[in-house]
Design a protein around this motif. Structure first.
Motif, PDB file in Angstrom:
ATOM      1  N   ASP A   1      -7.217   3.609   3.058  1.00  0.00           N
ATOM      2  CA  ASP A   1      -7.146   2.241   3.548  1.00  0.00           C
ATOM      3  C   ASP A   1      -5.741   1.946   4.058  1.00  0.00           C
ATOM      4  O   ASP A   1      -4.774   1.991   3.293  1.00  0.00           O
ATOM      5  CB  ASP A   1      -7.511   1.272   2.419  1.00  0.00           C
ATOM      6  CG  ASP A   1      -7.557  -0.170   2.876  1.00  0.00           C
ATOM      7  OD1 ASP A   1      -7.929  -0.405   4.039  1.00  0.00           O
ATOM      8  OD2 ASP A   1      -7.229  -1.047   2.067  1.00  0.00           O
ATOM      9  N   LYS A   2      -5.610   1.683   5.349  1.00  0.00           N
ATOM     10  CA  LYS A   2      -4.363   1.234   5.973  1.00  0.00           C
ATOM     11  C   LYS A   2      -3.161   2.129   5.664  1.00  0.00           C
ATOM     12  O   LYS A   2      -2.106   1.675   5.270  1.00  0.00           O
ATOM     13  CB  LYS A   2      -4.052  -0.206   5.572  1.00  0.00           C
ATOM     14  CG  LYS A   2      -5.093  -1.189   6.020  1.00  0.00           C
ATOM     15  CD  LYS A   2      -4.747  -2.583   5.600  1.00  0.00           C
ATOM     16  CE  LYS A   2      -5.863  -3.531   6.023  1.00  0.00           C
ATOM     17  NZ  LYS A   2      -5.640  -4.884   5.573  1.00  0.00           N
ATOM     18  N   GLY A   3      -3.358   3.434   5.805  1.00  0.00           N
ATOM     19  CA  GLY A   3      -2.245   4.357   5.631  1.00  0.00           C
ATOM     20  C   GLY A   3      -1.983   4.799   4.207  1.00  0.00           C
ATOM     21  O   GLY A   3      -1.011   5.485   3.941  1.00  0.00           O
ATOM     22  N   PHE A   4      -2.833   4.393   3.282  1.00  0.00           N
ATOM     23  CA  PHE A   4      -2.687   4.785   1.882  1.00  0.00           C
ATOM     24  C   PHE A   4      -3.995   5.361   1.358  1.00  0.00           C
ATOM     25  O   PHE A   4      -5.062   5.040   1.858  1.00  0.00           O
ATOM     26  CB  PHE A   4      -2.284   3.582   1.017  1.00  0.00           C
ATOM     27  CG  PHE A   4      -0.931   3.046   1.355  1.00  0.00           C
ATOM     28  CD1 PHE A   4       0.206   3.631   0.830  1.00  0.00           C
ATOM     29  CD2 PHE A   4      -0.775   1.979   2.224  1.00  0.00           C
ATOM     30  CE1 PHE A   4       1.464   3.152   1.147  1.00  0.00           C
ATOM     31  CE2 PHE A   4       0.470   1.496   2.552  1.00  0.00           C
ATOM     32  CZ  PHE A   4       1.598   2.083   2.016  1.00  0.00           C
ATOM     33  N   VAL A   5      -3.896   6.211   0.350  1.00  0.00           N
ATOM     34  CA  VAL A   5      -5.068   6.738  -0.335  1.00  0.00           C
ATOM     35  C   VAL A   5      -5.077   6.146  -1.736  1.00  0.00           C
ATOM     36  O   VAL A   5      -4.154   6.378  -2.525  1.00  0.00           O
ATOM     37  CB  VAL A   5      -5.037   8.285  -0.396  1.00  0.00           C
ATOM     38  CG1 VAL A   5      -6.251   8.814  -1.146  1.00  0.00           C
ATOM     39  CG2 VAL A   5      -4.986   8.873   1.005  1.00  0.00           C
ATOM     40  N   CYS A   6      -6.103   5.357  -2.027  1.00  0.00           N
ATOM     41  CA  CYS A   6      -6.266   4.737  -3.337  1.00  0.00           C
ATOM     42  C   CYS A   6      -7.109   5.660  -4.195  1.00  0.00           C
ATOM     43  O   CYS A   6      -8.138   6.159  -3.751  1.00  0.00           O
ATOM     44  CB  CYS A   6      -6.950   3.378  -3.218  1.00  0.00           C
ATOM     45  SG  CYS A   6      -6.073   2.248  -2.128  1.00  0.00           S
ATOM     46  N   ILE A   7      -6.670   5.882  -5.434  1.00  0.00           N
ATOM     47  CA  ILE A   7      -7.317   6.860  -6.314  1.00  0.00           C
ATOM     48  C   ILE A   7      -7.677   6.189  -7.635  1.00  0.00           C
ATOM     49  O   ILE A   7      -6.884   5.449  -8.201  1.00  0.00           O
ATOM     50  CB  ILE A   7      -6.370   8.052  -6.570  1.00  0.00           C
ATOM     51  CG1 ILE A   7      -6.094   8.772  -5.250  1.00  0.00           C
ATOM     52  CG2 ILE A   7      -6.929   8.997  -7.615  1.00  0.00           C
ATOM     53  CD1 ILE A   7      -5.043   9.826  -5.340  1.00  0.00           C
ATOM     54  N   TRP A   8      -8.891   6.494  -8.104  1.00  0.00           N
ATOM     55  CA  TRP A   8      -9.359   6.036  -9.413  1.00  0.00           C
ATOM     56  C   TRP A   8      -9.679   7.258 -10.266  1.00  0.00           C
ATOM     57  O   TRP A   8     -10.343   8.180  -9.819  1.00  0.00           O
ATOM     58  CB  TRP A   8     -10.610   5.182  -9.274  1.00  0.00           C
ATOM     59  CG  TRP A   8     -10.353   3.856  -8.657  1.00  0.00           C
ATOM     60  CD1 TRP A   8     -10.041   2.699  -9.296  1.00  0.00           C
ATOM     61  CD2 TRP A   8     -10.349   3.532  -7.264  1.00  0.00           C
ATOM     62  NE1 TRP A   8      -9.849   1.680  -8.397  1.00  0.00           N
ATOM     63  CE2 TRP A   8     -10.032   2.169  -7.140  1.00  0.00           C
ATOM     64  CE3 TRP A   8     -10.578   4.261  -6.109  1.00  0.00           C
ATOM     65  CZ2 TRP A   8      -9.959   1.525  -5.911  1.00  0.00           C
ATOM     66  CZ3 TRP A   8     -10.494   3.623  -4.885  1.00  0.00           C
ATOM     67  CH2 TRP A   8     -10.187   2.265  -4.800  1.00  0.00           C
ATOM     68  N   PHE A   9      -9.192   7.252 -11.509  1.00  0.00           N
ATOM     69  CA  PHE A   9      -9.446   8.354 -12.425  1.00  0.00           C
ATOM     70  C   PHE A   9     -10.708   8.147 -13.251  1.00  0.00           C
ATOM     71  O   PHE A   9     -11.194   9.073 -13.887  1.00  0.00           O
ATOM     72  CB  PHE A   9      -8.249   8.571 -13.361  1.00  0.00           C
ATOM     73  CG  PHE A   9      -7.022   9.016 -12.617  1.00  0.00           C
ATOM     74  CD1 PHE A   9      -6.959  10.260 -12.028  1.00  0.00           C
ATOM     75  CD2 PHE A   9      -5.926   8.186 -12.490  1.00  0.00           C
ATOM     76  CE1 PHE A   9      -5.841  10.677 -11.334  1.00  0.00           C
ATOM     77  CE2 PHE A   9      -4.798   8.585 -11.800  1.00  0.00           C
ATOM     78  CZ  PHE A   9      -4.758   9.837 -11.223  1.00  0.00           C
ATOM     79  N   ASP A  10     -11.223   6.909 -13.276  1.00  0.00           N
ATOM     80  CA  ASP A  10     -12.462   6.610 -13.999  1.00  0.00           C
ATOM     81  C   ASP A  10     -13.236   5.559 -13.213  1.00  0.00           C
ATOM     82  O   ASP A  10     -12.856   5.202 -12.107  1.00  0.00           O
ATOM     83  CB  ASP A  10     -12.165   6.137 -15.429  1.00  0.00           C
ATOM     84  CG  ASP A  10     -11.200   4.970 -15.467  1.00  0.00           C
ATOM     85  OD1 ASP A  10     -11.084   4.235 -14.464  1.00  0.00           O
ATOM     86  OD2 ASP A  10     -10.544   4.781 -16.501  1.00  0.00           O
TER      87      ASP A  10
END
Length: 68
Positions: free
Chosen positions: A33-42
């Motif tokens: 999203d908009k030049g970033f990678v958002c990550i969720w571990f759960d």
């Protein structure tokens, strides 16, 4: 369960030099999203657990679940 493997460049400052190496994370979910990678571990989606600059991410691949 969605699972992804993120390959990215991890940078650290050692003295005056910035040193980088390739790192890999296995994560629950990832979104660009908009030049970033958002990550969720759960599966708790109350804000991303980690956010990476997309310029440092080399590869996002889906991990196939083993069928029992």
């Amino acid at each position: 369960m969605k699972r992804f493997r993120i390959t990215y460049k991890e940078c650290k400052q050692e003295g005056k030099a910035i040193v980088g190496h390739i790192a890999t994370l296995d994560v629950y979910d990832a979104e660009v999203d908009k030049g970033f990678v958002c990550i969720w571990f759960d599966d708790d989606y109350h804000g991303a657990d980690l956010i990476l600059n997309a310029n440092l991410v080399y590869k996002i691949e889906r991990i196939e679940e083993e069928k029992k």
